[in-house]
Design a protein around this motif. Sequence first.
Motif, PDB file in Angstrom:
ATOM      1  N   ILE A  84      45.428   3.336  79.568  1.00  0.00           N
ATOM      2  CA  ILE A  84      46.255   3.097  80.820  1.00  0.00           C
ATOM      3  C   ILE A  84      47.339   4.568  80.839  1.00  0.00           C
ATOM      4  N   PRO A  85      47.370   5.456  81.908  1.00  0.00           N
ATOM      5  CA  PRO A  85      48.153   6.430  82.100  1.00  0.00           C
ATOM      6  C   PRO A  85      49.879   5.982  81.819  1.00  0.00           C
ATOM      7  N   GLY A  86      50.350   6.933  81.010  1.00  0.00           N
ATOM      8  CA  GLY A  86      51.784   6.319  80.801  1.00  0.00           C
ATOM      9  C   GLY A  86      52.075   5.328  79.809  1.00  0.00           C
ATOM     10  N   CYS A  87      51.028   4.864  79.184  1.00  0.00           N
ATOM     11  CA  CYS A  87      51.359   3.789  78.218  1.00  0.00           C
ATOM     12  C   CYS A  87      51.325   4.102  76.648  1.00  0.00           C
ATOM     13  N   ALA A  88      50.257   4.146  76.076  1.00  0.00           N
ATOM     14  CA  ALA A  88      50.167   4.125  74.612  1.00  0.00           C
ATOM     15  C   ALA A  88      50.516   5.659  74.161  1.00  0.00           C
ATOM     16  N   LEU A  89      50.012   6.650  75.259  1.00  0.00           N
ATOM     17  CA  LEU A  89      50.259   8.013  74.854  1.00  0.00           C
ATOM     18  C   LEU A  89      51.151   8.769  75.351  1.00  0.00           C
ATOM     19  N   SER A  90      52.280   7.931  75.838  1.00  0.00           N
ATOM     20  CA  SER A  90      53.299   8.727  76.269  1.00  0.00           C
ATOM     21  C   SER A  90      54.425   9.096  75.538  1.00  0.00           C
ATOM     22  N   SER A  91      54.390   8.503  74.275  1.00  0.00           N
ATOM     23  CA  SER A  91      55.295   9.013  73.123  1.00  0.00           C
ATOM     24  C   SER A  91      54.841   8.504  71.860  1.00  0.00           C
ATOM     25  N   THR A  92      55.536   8.966  71.033  1.00  0.00           N
ATOM     26  CA  THR A  92      55.200   8.637  69.512  1.00  0.00           C
ATOM     27  C   THR A  92      55.491   7.096  69.412  1.00  0.00           C
ATOM     28  N   ARG A  93      56.447   6.516  69.868  1.00  0.00           N
ATOM     29  CA  ARG A  93      56.533   5.414  69.647  1.00  0.00           C
ATOM     30  C   ARG A  93      55.619   4.257  70.311  1.00  0.00           C
ATOM     31  N   SER A  94      55.089   4.863  71.577  1.00  0.00           N
ATOM     32  CA  SER A  94      54.188   3.955  72.308  1.00  0.00           C
ATOM     33  C   SER A  94      52.821   4.062  71.543  1.00  0.00           C
ATOM     34  N   LEU A  95      52.587   5.318  70.867  1.00  0.00           N
ATOM     35  CA  LEU A  95      51.402   5.446  70.189  1.00  0.00           C
ATOM     36  C   LEU A  95      51.388   4.650  69.249  1.00  0.00           C
ATOM     37  N   LEU A  96      52.474   4.642  68.382  1.00  0.00           N
ATOM     38  CA  LEU A  96      52.456   3.738  67.097  1.00  0.00           C
ATOM     39  C   LEU A  96      52.198   2.172  67.304  1.00  0.00           C
ATOM     40  N   LEU A  97      53.050   1.788  68.309  1.00  0.00           N
ATOM     41  CA  LEU A  97      52.900   0.496  68.574  1.00  0.00           C
ATOM     42  C   LEU A  97      51.444   0.012  69.001  1.00  0.00           C
ATOM     43  N   SER A  98      50.852   0.650  70.043  1.00  0.00           N
ATOM     44  CA  SER A  98      49.398   0.429  70.224  1.00  0.00           C
ATOM     45  C   SER A  98      48.484   0.665  68.941  1.00  0.00           C
ATOM     46  N   ALA A  99      48.550   1.503  68.233  1.00  0.00           N
ATOM     47  CA  ALA A  99      47.759   2.002  67.127  1.00  0.00           C
ATOM     48  C   ALA A  99      48.127   0.681  66.339  1.00  0.00           C
ATOM     49  N   ALA A 100      49.264   0.100  65.966  1.00  0.00           N
ATOM     50  CA  ALA A 100      49.502  -0.875  65.019  1.00  0.00           C
ATOM     51  C   ALA A 100      48.905  -2.110  65.560  1.00  0.00           C
ATOM     52  N   LEU A 101      49.251  -2.577  66.835  1.00  0.00           N
ATOM     53  CA  LEU A 101      48.415  -3.595  67.389  1.00  0.00           C
ATOM     54  C   LEU A 101      46.899  -3.553  67.401  1.00  0.00           C
ATOM     55  N   SER A 102      46.323  -2.682  67.481  1.00  0.00           N
ATOM     56  CA  SER A 102      44.898  -2.273  67.385  1.00  0.00           C
ATOM     57  C   SER A 102      44.174  -2.562  66.112  1.00  0.00           C
ATOM     58  N   ILE A 103      45.071  -2.063  65.090  1.00  0.00           N
ATOM     59  CA  ILE A 103      44.660  -1.936  63.780  1.00  0.00           C
ATOM     60  C   ILE A 103      44.784  -3.625  63.164  1.00  0.00           C
ATOM     61  N   HIS A 104      45.835  -4.069  63.687  1.00  0.00           N
ATOM     62  CA  HIS A 104      46.124  -5.506  63.147  1.00  0.00           C
ATOM     63  C   HIS A 104      44.982  -6.430  63.860  1.00  0.00           C
ATOM     64  N   PHE A 105      44.594  -6.242  65.186  1.00  0.00           N
ATOM     65  CA  PHE A 105      43.772  -7.219  65.676  1.00  0.00           C
ATOM     66  C   PHE A 105      42.297  -6.902  65.300  1.00  0.00           C
ATOM     67  N   PHE A 106      42.014  -5.411  64.977  1.00  0.00           N
ATOM     68  CA  PHE A 106      40.839  -5.077  64.364  1.00  0.00           C
ATOM     69  C   PHE A 106      40.453  -5.634  63.277  1.00  0.00           C
ATOM     70  N   LYS A 107      41.393  -5.595  62.296  1.00  0.00           N
ATOM     71  CA  LYS A 107      41.345  -6.265  60.932  1.00  0.00           C
ATOM     72  C   LYS A 107      41.117  -7.800  61.091  1.00  0.00           C
ATOM     73  N   ARG A 108      41.655  -8.314  62.173  1.00  0.00           N
ATOM     74  CA  ARG A 108      41.234  -9.914  62.013  1.00  0.00           C
ATOM     75  C   ARG A 108      39.968  -9.954  62.693  1.00  0.00           C
ATOM     76  N   VAL A 109      39.448  -9.279  63.611  1.00  0.00           N
ATOM     77  CA  VAL A 109      37.977  -9.513  64.146  1.00  0.00           C
ATOM     78  C   VAL A 109      37.208  -9.095  62.815  1.00  0.00           C
TER      79      VAL A 109
END
Length: 201
Positions: A84-109
Amino acid sequence: MSPITDLLLFPPPPSPFITAMSIINLTFLAYTGFSEVRGKHLPYSKFRNANPNGHRKGIELSSRAGMLLAYSPALAAALASFAIPGCALSSTRSLLLSAALSIHFFKRVFEVLFIHQYSGQTMLDSVILISLSYFMSAVSTIYAQYLTENTAEPAFDLKYAGVLLFVIGIIGNFYHHYLLSQLRGKGDKSYKIPKEAFLAW
């Protein structure tokens, strides 16, 4: 906010959606917690038949399928934030948040598919409720971060300390889930309690 919290935290974004989701989540968690204390358990996985009021009617799934359904929508939302434009890749903080959520739920799956040992059934209505809760929490968190994009950074930047704690926590959680999965032999459907020698391993 107080001067101390101003140093460390973002102010909450002025959003009716985020406010509503915060109230809904808090209400849901309080109700669920109060129900658990009263002995009215949410019927999923090993707690499916925990209520003394008799067998629940409804659609049953295998525990593995149920947990996969519970975690997959939140993983999809976290991964979608990168597209999504302007979402995860718009800043370091957004990138870290989306990465953390992705890693967390990927680990669970990943654990559902390859680590955990399942022995029972779960109720579809409970799985849908849990899945919706995880999905809305992930979406709300990503959206709240998006709304704070133009907010000044806190005086003390805790991003990288947070990354370190996240990595330690996720590795430790995965490692202990792996250890617990080794307690059951193939085909064993009973629940095991770790012994002292096992914990030292």
